[in-house]
Structures are given as structure tokens and as C-alpha cells.
Design a protein around this motif. Structure first.
Motif, PDB file in Angstrom:
ATOM      1  N   UNK A 161      35.346  50.859  23.224  1.00  0.00           N
ATOM      2  CA  UNK A 161      36.166  51.595  22.260  1.00  0.00           C
ATOM      3  C   UNK A 161      35.247  51.975  21.113  1.00  0.00           C
ATOM      4  N   UNK A 162      34.988  53.242  20.951  1.00  0.00           N
ATOM      5  CA  UNK A 162      34.084  53.722  19.892  1.00  0.00           C
ATOM      6  C   UNK A 162      32.764  52.944  19.892  1.00  0.00           C
ATOM      7  N   UNK A 163      32.214  52.729  21.066  1.00  0.00           N
ATOM      8  CA  UNK A 163      30.917  52.051  21.143  1.00  0.00           C
ATOM      9  C   UNK A 163      31.013  50.530  21.211  1.00  0.00           C
ATOM     10  N   UNK A 164      32.186  49.979  20.852  1.00  0.00           N
ATOM     11  CA  UNK A 164      32.352  48.519  20.906  1.00  0.00           C
ATOM     12  C   UNK A 164      32.815  48.107  22.298  1.00  0.00           C
ATOM     13  N   UNK A 165      32.110  47.147  22.906  1.00  0.00           N
ATOM     14  CA  UNK A 165      32.446  46.770  24.277  1.00  0.00           C
ATOM     15  C   UNK A 165      33.537  45.683  24.303  1.00  0.00           C
ATOM     16  N   UNK A 166      34.765  46.120  24.560  1.00  0.00           N
ATOM     17  CA  UNK A 166      35.873  45.166  24.670  1.00  0.00           C
ATOM     18  C   UNK A 166      35.724  44.350  25.951  1.00  0.00           C
ATOM     19  N   UNK A 167      35.229  44.990  27.026  1.00  0.00           N
ATOM     20  CA  UNK A 167      34.835  44.283  28.244  1.00  0.00           C
ATOM     21  C   UNK A 167      33.382  44.639  28.502  1.00  0.00           C
ATOM     22  N   UNK A 168      32.607  43.632  28.828  1.00  0.00           N
ATOM     23  CA  UNK A 168      31.168  43.833  28.927  1.00  0.00           C
ATOM     24  C   UNK A 168      30.660  43.248  30.254  1.00  0.00           C
ATOM     25  N   UNK A 169      30.588  44.085  31.274  1.00  0.00           N
ATOM     26  CA  UNK A 169      30.121  43.621  32.588  1.00  0.00           C
ATOM     27  C   UNK A 169      30.960  42.473  33.122  1.00  0.00           C
ATOM     28  N   UNK A 170      32.257  42.589  32.963  1.00  0.00           N
ATOM     29  CA  UNK A 170      33.159  41.504  33.397  1.00  0.00           C
ATOM     30  C   UNK A 170      33.255  41.462  34.925  1.00  0.00           C
ATOM     31  N   UNK A 171      32.980  40.301  35.493  1.00  0.00           N
ATOM     32  CA  UNK A 171      33.141  40.096  36.933  1.00  0.00           C
ATOM     33  C   UNK A 171      34.029  38.881  37.145  1.00  0.00           C
ATOM     34  N   UNK A 172      35.089  39.085  37.910  1.00  0.00           N
ATOM     35  CA  UNK A 172      36.043  37.993  38.116  1.00  0.00           C
ATOM     36  C   UNK A 172      36.816  38.243  39.407  1.00  0.00           C
ATOM     37  N   UNK A 173      37.131  37.184  40.130  1.00  0.00           N
ATOM     38  CA  UNK A 173      37.892  37.315  41.369  1.00  0.00           C
ATOM     39  C   UNK A 173      39.126  36.427  41.293  1.00  0.00           C
ATOM     40  N   UNK A 174      40.233  36.925  41.842  1.00  0.00           N
ATOM     41  CA  UNK A 174      41.463  36.118  41.915  1.00  0.00           C
ATOM     42  C   UNK A 174      41.792  35.917  43.390  1.00  0.00           C
ATOM     43  N   UNK A 175      42.021  34.669  43.764  1.00  0.00           N
ATOM     44  CA  UNK A 175      42.317  34.384  45.180  1.00  0.00           C
ATOM     45  C   UNK A 175      43.783  34.665  45.491  1.00  0.00           C
ATOM     46  N   UNK A 176      44.036  35.009  46.720  1.00  0.00           N
ATOM     47  CA  UNK A 176      45.407  35.251  47.159  1.00  0.00           C
ATOM     48  C   UNK A 176      46.229  33.974  46.996  1.00  0.00           C
TER      49      UNK A 176
ATOM     50  N   UNK B  73      45.191  25.252  37.905  1.00  0.00           N
ATOM     51  CA  UNK B  73      44.131  24.567  38.639  1.00  0.00           C
ATOM     52  C   UNK B  73      42.789  25.204  38.272  1.00  0.00           C
ATOM     53  N   UNK B  74      42.772  26.510  38.109  1.00  0.00           N
ATOM     54  CA  UNK B  74      41.527  27.175  37.681  1.00  0.00           C
ATOM     55  C   UNK B  74      41.761  27.961  36.394  1.00  0.00           C
ATOM     56  N   UNK B  75      40.836  27.775  35.476  1.00  0.00           N
ATOM     57  CA  UNK B  75      40.923  28.453  34.183  1.00  0.00           C
ATOM     58  C   UNK B  75      39.667  29.307  34.008  1.00  0.00           C
ATOM     59  N   UNK B  76      39.859  30.551  33.565  1.00  0.00           N
ATOM     60  CA  UNK B  76      38.720  31.416  33.241  1.00  0.00           C
ATOM     61  C   UNK B  76      38.691  31.612  31.730  1.00  0.00           C
ATOM     62  N   UNK B  77      37.528  31.385  31.153  1.00  0.00           N
ATOM     63  CA  UNK B  77      37.390  31.583  29.702  1.00  0.00           C
ATOM     64  C   UNK B  77      36.657  32.893  29.464  1.00  0.00           C
ATOM     65  N   UNK B  78      37.302  33.800  28.750  1.00  0.00           N
ATOM     66  CA  UNK B  78      36.636  35.061  28.381  1.00  0.00           C
ATOM     67  C   UNK B  78      36.098  34.938  26.958  1.00  0.00           C
ATOM     68  N   UNK B  79      34.985  35.588  26.740  1.00  0.00           N
ATOM     69  CA  UNK B  79      34.403  35.639  25.395  1.00  0.00           C
ATOM     70  C   UNK B  79      33.569  36.900  25.302  1.00  0.00           C
ATOM     71  N   UNK B  80      33.826  37.684  24.267  1.00  0.00           N
ATOM     72  CA  UNK B  80      33.096  38.948  24.048  1.00  0.00           C
ATOM     73  C   UNK B  80      33.050  39.815  25.302  1.00  0.00           C
ATOM     74  N   UNK B  81      34.200  39.856  25.989  1.00  0.00           N
ATOM     75  CA  UNK B  81      34.336  40.779  27.111  1.00  0.00           C
ATOM     76  C   UNK B  81      33.732  40.338  28.428  1.00  0.00           C
ATOM     77  N   UNK B  82      33.250  39.086  28.490  1.00  0.00           N
ATOM     78  CA  UNK B  82      32.665  38.588  29.746  1.00  0.00           C
ATOM     79  C   UNK B  82      33.222  37.200  30.053  1.00  0.00           C
ATOM     80  N   UNK B  83      32.976  36.746  31.293  1.00  0.00           N
ATOM     81  CA  UNK B  83      33.390  35.385  31.642  1.00  0.00           C
ATOM     82  C   UNK B  83      32.371  34.408  31.059  1.00  0.00           C
ATOM     83  N   UNK B  84      32.883  33.509  30.221  1.00  0.00           N
ATOM     84  CA  UNK B  84      32.001  32.497  29.613  1.00  0.00           C
ATOM     85  C   UNK B  84      31.937  31.261  30.499  1.00  0.00           C
ATOM     86  N   UNK B  85      33.078  30.897  31.079  1.00  0.00           N
ATOM     87  CA  UNK B  85      33.122  29.705  31.936  1.00  0.00           C
ATOM     88  C   UNK B  85      34.326  29.808  32.854  1.00  0.00           C
ATOM     89  N   UNK B  86      34.265  29.090  33.960  1.00  0.00           N
ATOM     90  CA  UNK B  86      35.376  29.081  34.911  1.00  0.00           C
ATOM     91  C   UNK B  86      35.391  27.726  35.611  1.00  0.00           C
TER      92      UNK B  86
END
Ligand SMILES: Nc1ncnc2c1ncn2[C@@H]1O[C@H](COP(=O)(O)OP(=O)(O)OP(=O)(O)O)[C@@H](O)[C@H]1O
Length: 281
Positions: free
Chosen positions: A50-65, A249-262
């Protein structure tokens, strides 16, 4: 390359399912290529600016069925933007977003994405206050055909049973004839979850479900979301750590538009990177 990066590379949609790269094809709801043990959602290298600010930054994440996944992260981490990308409200600048292995969500409209089987429950309930709980579900069931149709055509026995089953699932069977405006805040939230369920979503996205609820309502909401997992894949964005611990059972932590921990709640809460981000808030 970290262990997490290695794992991501191994499970990338395009690398695992190379033969699927020839583009997309329409898949009707119920025929999604996302069986048990597979992923239902593949977000890969998503960037949204958004106006040069990366709200999501190379975010990679998978959700299982069938899984129930909780997404946490400090304010501005990109949680809502991620939900907006999945539902087609926001288009990524780069990256891929697949529902099942073949449905490219970045090429579909919001309506097409909903029809394909992704439902979203927003934080604020938007039920029809002057209609009963039953009628609200009836309206949601017939949404595609229009309100006029739903109010003036006869329902089949099967449709009626489906509404009653859903009312029972969200704990509103006894209150089915009450107008929604008279339901408690928690009940309105459950009714709205019921309205999303009427569309038979395979993936259900839930934004901050327990805000403003009583303790009892919070507990009931946790049970409801857990009961939906398995039959549906459920992604919950929530700030309340105690609630997340009780359901996830699984938690994903986002920070600055990327996955910080899972990982499990214990794993992410003991992760020094996560501690630093939350203490630094
Ligand atoms: N339409 C927009 N225009 C400009 N900036 C935006 C827009 N939408 C989001 N942002 C910015 O992108 C960043 C991520 O926002 P987002 O709402 O996705 O975070 P969040 O994790 O959901 O935060 P919160 O927990 O506060 O809801 C924030 O810095 C926000 O200000």
C-alpha cells in the motif's frame, strides 16, 4: 536456508505437483482437489503493498484440509490483508494463492471465490435483525437466487432439515423463531457463522470471533469452531491467547507481513523471536 524454509520448499504446490502448472481450471464446489492429508490453501511468496508499504511481504503459508488453524500477530502484522487476499478483496502484487491444487484465487472475483467454497465470517455480525434465526439461514441459503426468491418460494423438506441441522450445530435450535435483533451478541455471531455454513464452504475464515463475548459464549464458540474442523478447514484470526490455546493445534504468527513462527501454542510462545515481537509491542 533454515529448517522452516527447507520444509516450505519441500511442500511448495508448484514443486510437489509440477504437472498442475499448466494454468487453472474451474472446479465445482465439492470437487476441489484437496482430499484428506492434502493442503486446501497454498499462499506462496505473497506481497501486497500500500503506497510502497508492504502489508504482506513474501508471505508463504499452507493450510491443511480439515485443520483448524489460528493466526496471531501484533497489530498491523498483515492478518486482515491475508484474509482479503484469500477472498479476492485485495489482489497481491506478486505471489500465488491457490485453493486446492488447481484453483488460482488471484484470477477469480470475490463472488467466484465464495462460490468455489471459501466463506468468511467478519468480526461484526451483519444478521438481518427483523428476521428470525431460521429466516436468516433461509436467506443465506438462497442468497445466490436473491431475497425475493427465498421469501416467496417453498422450501423443500431437505432444505428445511439442512437449516435445522445448521441451527443445531450453532446452538440456536431452541431460538430459531426469535428475531435476530433479540439474540445476545454471542448468539448473533453464531447465527452469522451458521449463515456462512449455509453456503457449504470447504474453507471457513473467521475474523476475531470472540470479541465482546461473555466467558460462557467464548467457551461455546471454541467448541463450535472445533466441531467445524474436519468437515471444513477453518482459519481463525484472533488476539486472545487463552482462547487460541484452548482451541488450536497449529498456530501461525505473522509479523511485518511474513510468517514469524508456526507450531503448537507452546512452541510459538516459547520462540524467542515471538517473545521479542510481543514484548516489544
Ligand atoms: N487499504 C490500505 N491502505 C493503506 N494501508 C493499509 C491498507 N490496509 C492495510 N494497511 C496497512 O497494512 C498493514 C497491515 O494491516 P492489516 O490490517 O492486514 O494488519 P492486521 O494484522 O490485521 O492488524 P490488526 O490486528 O490491527 O487488525 C498495516 O500497517 C495497515 O495500516
Amino acid at each position: 536456508m533454515s529448517a522452516l524454509d527447507n520444509l516450505r520448499e519441500t511442500f511448495r504446490r508448484d514443486q510437489v505437483f509440477d504437472f498442475m502448472r499448466q494454468g487453472t481450471r474451474a472446479v465445482a464446489p465439492g470437487q476441489l482437489d484437496s482430499g484428506a492429508g492434502k493442503n486446501i490453501l497454498y499462499l506462496e511468496d505473497i506481497t501486497v503493498s500500500f503506497d510502497g508499504f508492504k502489508a504482506l511481504n513474501d508471505l508463504t503459508m499452507y493450510i491443511k484440509t480439515g485443520e483448524l488453524r489460528c493466526i496471531i500477530g501484533p497489530n498491523g502484522a498483515g492478518k486482515s490483508t491475508m484474509m482479503d487476499v484469500i477472498t479476492g478483496k485485495t489482489r497481491p502484487d506478486s505471489g500465488t494463492c491457490f485453493f486446492g491444487q488447481t484453483l488460482d484465487l488471484t484470477r477469480l472475483s470475490e463472488t467466484e471465490i465464495a462460490t468455489a467454497g471459501i466463506g468468511r465470517k467478519f468480526q461484526k455480525p451483519t444478521v438481518f435483525p427483523e428476521h428470525t434465526a431460521f429466516e436468516n439461514l433461509e436467506l443465506a441459503m438462497n442468497d445466490a437466487k436473491g431475497t425475493w426468491h427465498s421469501l416467496f418460494t417453498r422450501m423443500s423438506g431437505e432444505q428445511k432439515s439442512w437449516i435445522e441441522e445448521t441451527l443445531a450445530q450453532v446452538g440456536l435450535l431452541d431460538d430459531r423463531h426469535k428475531v435476530a435483533g433479540l439474540l445476545s451478541h454471542g448468539q448473533k455471531q453464531w447465527l452469522e457463522i451458521g449463515m456462512v455454513l449455509m453456503q457449504k464452504p470447504q474453507l471457513l475464515l473467521v475474523d476475531e470471533p470472540i470479541a465482546g463475548m461473555t466467558r460462557q459464549e467464548v467457551e461455546r464458540t471454541g467448541q463450535l469452531l472445533q466441531s467445524l474442523a474436519g468437515k471444513h478447514s477453518v482459519v481463525v484470526v484472533e488476539h486472545d491467547m487463552e482462547f487460541i490455546r484452548s482451541i488450536a493445534s497449529t498456530v501461525t504468527v505473522l509479523h511485518q507481513g511474513s510468517v514469524l513462527a508456526e507450531g503448537t501454542m507452546d512452541q510459538v510462545q516459547n520462540d524467542p523471536k515471538v517473545i521479542e515481537v510481543y514484548l516489544g509491542e
